[in-house]
Design a protein around this motif. Structure first.
Motif, PDB file in Angstrom:
ATOM      1  N   ALA A  25      37.619  32.598  55.573  1.00 43.28           N
ATOM      2  CA  ALA A  25      36.771  31.514  55.064  1.00 43.28           C
ATOM      3  C   ALA A  25      37.341  30.896  53.797  1.00 43.28           C
ATOM      4  CB  ALA A  25      35.360  32.028  54.811  1.00 43.28           C
ATOM      5  N   GLY A  26      38.221  31.647  53.106  1.00 44.43           N
ATOM      6  CA  GLY A  26      38.860  31.091  51.909  1.00 44.43           C
ATOM      7  C   GLY A  26      38.684  31.884  50.636  1.00 44.43           C
ATOM      8  N   ALA A  27      38.114  33.088  50.736  1.00 43.62           N
ATOM      9  CA  ALA A  27      37.939  33.908  49.531  1.00 43.62           C
ATOM     10  C   ALA A  27      39.294  34.309  48.953  1.00 43.62           C
ATOM     11  CB  ALA A  27      37.126  35.162  49.859  1.00 43.62           C
ATOM     12  N   SER A  28      39.374  34.310  47.625  1.00 47.69           N
ATOM     13  CA  SER A  28      40.615  34.691  46.945  1.00 47.69           C
ATOM     14  C   SER A  28      40.726  36.201  46.748  1.00 47.69           C
ATOM     15  CB  SER A  28      40.694  34.008  45.576  1.00 47.69           C
ATOM     16  OG  SER A  28      40.727  32.607  45.719  1.00 47.69           O
ATOM     17  N   GLY A  29      39.624  36.911  46.911  1.00 46.85           N
ATOM     18  CA  GLY A  29      39.648  38.357  46.727  1.00 46.85           C
ATOM     19  C   GLY A  29      38.382  38.986  47.264  1.00 46.85           C
ATOM     20  N   TYR A  30      38.356  40.320  47.285  1.00 54.48           N
ATOM     21  CA  TYR A  30      37.236  41.030  47.914  1.00 54.48           C
ATOM     22  C   TYR A  30      37.002  42.327  47.158  1.00 54.48           C
ATOM     23  CZ  TYR A  30      34.324  42.275  51.999  1.00 54.48           C
ATOM     24  OH  TYR A  30      33.289  42.571  52.849  1.00 54.48           O
ATOM     25  N   LEU A  31      35.858  42.410  46.481  1.00 54.41           N
ATOM     26  CA  LEU A  31      35.529  43.581  45.680  1.00 54.41           C
ATOM     27  C   LEU A  31      34.239  44.221  46.163  1.00 54.41           C
ATOM     28  CD1 LEU A  31      36.096  42.284  42.040  1.00 54.41           C
ATOM     29  CD2 LEU A  31      37.698  43.560  43.441  1.00 54.41           C
ATOM     30  N   LEU A  32      34.131  45.525  45.936  1.00 57.92           N
ATOM     31  CA  LEU A  32      32.891  46.229  46.207  1.00 57.92           C
ATOM     32  C   LEU A  32      32.050  46.266  44.936  1.00 57.92           C
ATOM     33  CD1 LEU A  32      34.252  49.176  48.362  1.00 57.92           C
ATOM     34  CD2 LEU A  32      33.228  47.028  49.145  1.00 57.92           C
ATOM     35  N   LYS A  33      30.740  46.204  45.085  1.00 55.15           N
ATOM     36  CA  LYS A  33      29.850  46.162  43.928  1.00 55.15           C
ATOM     37  C   LYS A  33      29.920  47.434  43.092  1.00 55.15           C
ATOM     38  CE  LYS A  33      26.485  42.979  45.934  1.00 55.15           C
ATOM     39  NZ  LYS A  33      25.118  42.821  46.488  1.00 55.15           N
ATOM     40  N   GLU A  34      30.421  48.491  43.668  1.00 58.30           N
ATOM     41  CA  GLU A  34      30.523  49.761  42.939  1.00 58.30           C
ATOM     42  C   GLU A  34      31.599  49.738  41.869  1.00 58.30           C
ATOM     43  OE1 GLU A  34      33.463  52.192  45.991  1.00 58.30           O
ATOM     44  OE2 GLU A  34      31.338  51.996  46.467  1.00 58.30           O
ATOM     45  N   GLU A  35      32.460  48.717  41.874  1.00 57.91           N
ATOM     46  CA  GLU A  35      33.521  48.631  40.881  1.00 57.91           C
ATOM     47  C   GLU A  35      32.922  48.560  39.470  1.00 57.91           C
ATOM     48  OE1 GLU A  35      36.628  48.966  41.325  1.00 57.91           O
ATOM     49  OE2 GLU A  35      37.064  48.446  43.404  1.00 57.91           O
ATOM     50  N   GLY A  36      33.601  49.194  38.506  1.00 58.03           N
ATOM     51  CA  GLY A  36      33.172  49.157  37.121  1.00 58.03           C
ATOM     52  C   GLY A  36      33.459  47.815  36.473  1.00 58.03           C
ATOM     53  N   HIS A  37      32.926  47.617  35.283  1.00 55.60           N
ATOM     54  CA  HIS A  37      33.083  46.319  34.611  1.00 55.60           C
ATOM     55  C   HIS A  37      34.538  45.978  34.328  1.00 55.60           C
ATOM     56  CE1 HIS A  37      33.882  47.885  30.503  1.00 55.60           C
ATOM     57  NE2 HIS A  37      33.108  48.896  30.871  1.00 55.60           N
ATOM     58  N   GLU A  38      35.375  46.977  34.044  1.00 50.97           N
ATOM     59  CA  GLU A  38      36.781  46.699  33.743  1.00 50.97           C
ATOM     60  C   GLU A  38      37.505  46.158  34.974  1.00 50.97           C
ATOM     61  OE1 GLU A  38      38.370  50.312  32.182  1.00 50.97           O
ATOM     62  OE2 GLU A  38      37.576  49.966  30.171  1.00 50.97           O
ATOM     63  N   ASN A  39      37.240  46.752  36.141  1.00 45.66           N
ATOM     64  CA  ASN A  39      37.888  46.293  37.368  1.00 45.66           C
ATOM     65  C   ASN A  39      37.403  44.904  37.773  1.00 45.66           C
ATOM     66  OD1 ASN A  39      39.398  48.606  37.574  1.00 45.66           O
ATOM     67  ND2 ASN A  39      38.110  49.578  39.118  1.00 45.66           N
ATOM     68  N   ILE A  40      36.121  44.650  37.572  1.00 43.02           N
ATOM     69  CA  ILE A  40      35.606  43.321  37.904  1.00 43.02           C
ATOM     70  C   ILE A  40      36.203  42.275  36.962  1.00 43.02           C
ATOM     71  CG2 ILE A  40      33.534  41.869  37.925  1.00 43.02           C
ATOM     72  CD1 ILE A  40      31.987  44.256  38.991  1.00 43.02           C
ATOM     73  N   TYR A  41      36.275  42.601  35.678  1.00 41.29           N
ATOM     74  CA  TYR A  41      36.882  41.684  34.714  1.00 41.29           C
ATOM     75  C   TYR A  41      38.344  41.413  35.076  1.00 41.29           C
ATOM     76  CZ  TYR A  41      39.122  40.107  30.423  1.00 41.29           C
ATOM     77  OH  TYR A  41      39.867  39.404  29.526  1.00 41.29           O
ATOM     78  N   LYS A  42      39.068  42.485  35.397  1.00 40.97           N
ATOM     79  CA  LYS A  42      40.484  42.346  35.764  1.00 40.97           C
ATOM     80  C   LYS A  42      40.628  41.492  37.014  1.00 40.97           C
ATOM     81  CE  LYS A  42      44.860  43.421  35.313  1.00 40.97           C
ATOM     82  NZ  LYS A  42      45.396  42.860  36.564  1.00 40.97           N
ATOM     83  N   ALA A  43      39.745  41.685  37.980  1.00 42.09           N
ATOM     84  CA  ALA A  43      39.799  40.901  39.207  1.00 42.09           C
ATOM     85  C   ALA A  43      39.567  39.421  38.925  1.00 42.09           C
ATOM     86  CB  ALA A  43      38.750  41.418  40.199  1.00 42.09           C
ATOM     87  N   ILE A  44      38.636  39.130  38.033  1.00 39.99           N
ATOM     88  CA  ILE A  44      38.350  37.740  37.681  1.00 39.99           C
ATOM     89  C   ILE A  44      39.562  37.090  37.013  1.00 39.99           C
ATOM     90  CG2 ILE A  44      36.982  36.256  36.151  1.00 39.99           C
ATOM     91  CD1 ILE A  44      34.613  38.183  36.680  1.00 39.99           C
ATOM     92  N   THR A  45      40.134  37.767  36.034  1.00 41.18           N
ATOM     93  CA  THR A  45      41.269  37.175  35.313  1.00 41.18           C
ATOM     94  C   THR A  45      42.502  37.068  36.206  1.00 41.18           C
ATOM     95  OG1 THR A  45      41.806  39.371  34.390  1.00 41.18           O
ATOM     96  CG2 THR A  45      40.464  37.894  33.043  1.00 41.18           C
ATOM     97  N   ASP A  46      42.737  38.069  37.050  1.00 39.94           N
ATOM     98  CA  ASP A  46      43.868  37.994  37.978  1.00 39.94           C
ATOM     99  C   ASP A  46      43.696  36.840  38.957  1.00 39.94           C
ATOM    100  OD1 ASP A  46      45.253  40.065  36.880  1.00 39.94           O
ATOM    101  OD2 ASP A  46      44.857  41.512  38.477  1.00 39.94           O
ATOM    102  N   THR A  47      42.479  36.659  39.434  1.00 44.08           N
ATOM    103  CA  THR A  47      42.212  35.564  40.369  1.00 44.08           C
ATOM    104  C   THR A  47      42.428  34.217  39.706  1.00 44.08           C
ATOM    105  OG1 THR A  47      40.599  36.901  41.592  1.00 44.08           O
ATOM    106  CG2 THR A  47      40.475  34.517  41.867  1.00 44.08           C
ATOM    107  N   MET A  48      41.983  34.079  38.462  1.00 47.10           N
ATOM    108  CA  MET A  48      42.190  32.825  37.752  1.00 47.10           C
ATOM    109  C   MET A  48      43.664  32.574  37.470  1.00 47.10           C
ATOM    110  SD  MET A  48      39.285  31.453  37.661  1.00 47.10           S
ATOM    111  CE  MET A  48      39.852  30.033  36.719  1.00 47.10           C
TER     112      MET A  48
END
Length: 212
Positions: free
Chosen positions: A96-119
């Motif tokens: 569909a076009g998603a740039s990444g795929y995370l599970l909600k169980e990820e901690g705040h550091e991994n979510i932050y890293k995923a956001i910055t890496d995606t950007m």
């Protein structure tokens, strides 16, 4: 400042996400929607850079919302943030076009890293999801077309091998004894040579052409 929208119908899950993002001053949540239709109707009014997208939502689910959003504004990045890790959901969300795929169980550091890496042009995935993506790719039928090398260098092949394992840019840098910036530059070059803009597409082409 990274402007974020969140599509999430579960109030407890939403609060958990907001708490994780609140730890970072340069992440600003500009829009919260309980379903995809609400997100699409309001997102034009906000300067959004990235959407954290749940999959199972009423009215309009995350997969169809992502598909419509990419058509509406391809510059907006979409990160799936969900509890679902089954193969069909992963495949459909990526297609569909998603740039990444995370599970909600990820901690705040991994979510932050995923956001910055995606950007920064990356394709963030939870480790278990990256493994599932590779398994999905292996199951896809391959035709008899001639493989290409795309002028990929030995070092770039090493980078692709590391990406195939689901490693982060920092882990790749440490493993290959190079800087984070060098890893990013190599990946930019790989994307240009393969004419793609995300990790999943790059790995798909690399596997098809026996580069990794």
């Amino acid at each position: 400042m990274i402007h974020i929208a969140i599509a999430e119908d579960n109030t407890f899950a939403l609060q958990s996400i907001l708490d994780k993002l609140a730890k970072y001053d340069h992440l600003a949540v500009k829009l919260v929607s309980p379903h995809g239709q609400d997100l699409l109707s309001k997102i034009k009014l906000h300067p959004i850079h990235l959407v954290l997208m749940d999959i199972e939502m009423p009215v309009l689910d995350g997969i169809e919302t992502t598909r419509k959003l990419v058509q509406l504004n391809p510059k907006i990045k979409v990160l799936a943030l969900t509890t679902f890790d089954d193969d069909d959901k992963i495949f459909e969300m990526i297609m569909a076009g998603a740039s990444g795929y995370l599970l909600k169980e990820e901690g705040h550091e991994n979510i932050y890293k995923a956001i910055t890496d995606t950007m920064d042009g990356g394709a963030a995935m939870s480790a278990s999801i990256a493994l599932k993506v590779m398994n999905i790719m292996r199951r896809q039928p391959h035709d008899a077309k001639t493989v290409k090398d795309f002028d990929i260098t030995p070092r770039e092949k090493e980078i692709l091998e590391q990406l195939k394992k689901g490693l982060t840019y920092e882990q790749i840098a440490a493993n290959l004894f190079i800087s984070y910036g060098t890893v990013r530059k190599h990946i930019e070059n790989i994307y240009k040579k393969l004419q793609v803009d995300n990790k999943v597409s790059a790995l798909n082409i690399a596997v098809e052409n026996k580069l990794v």
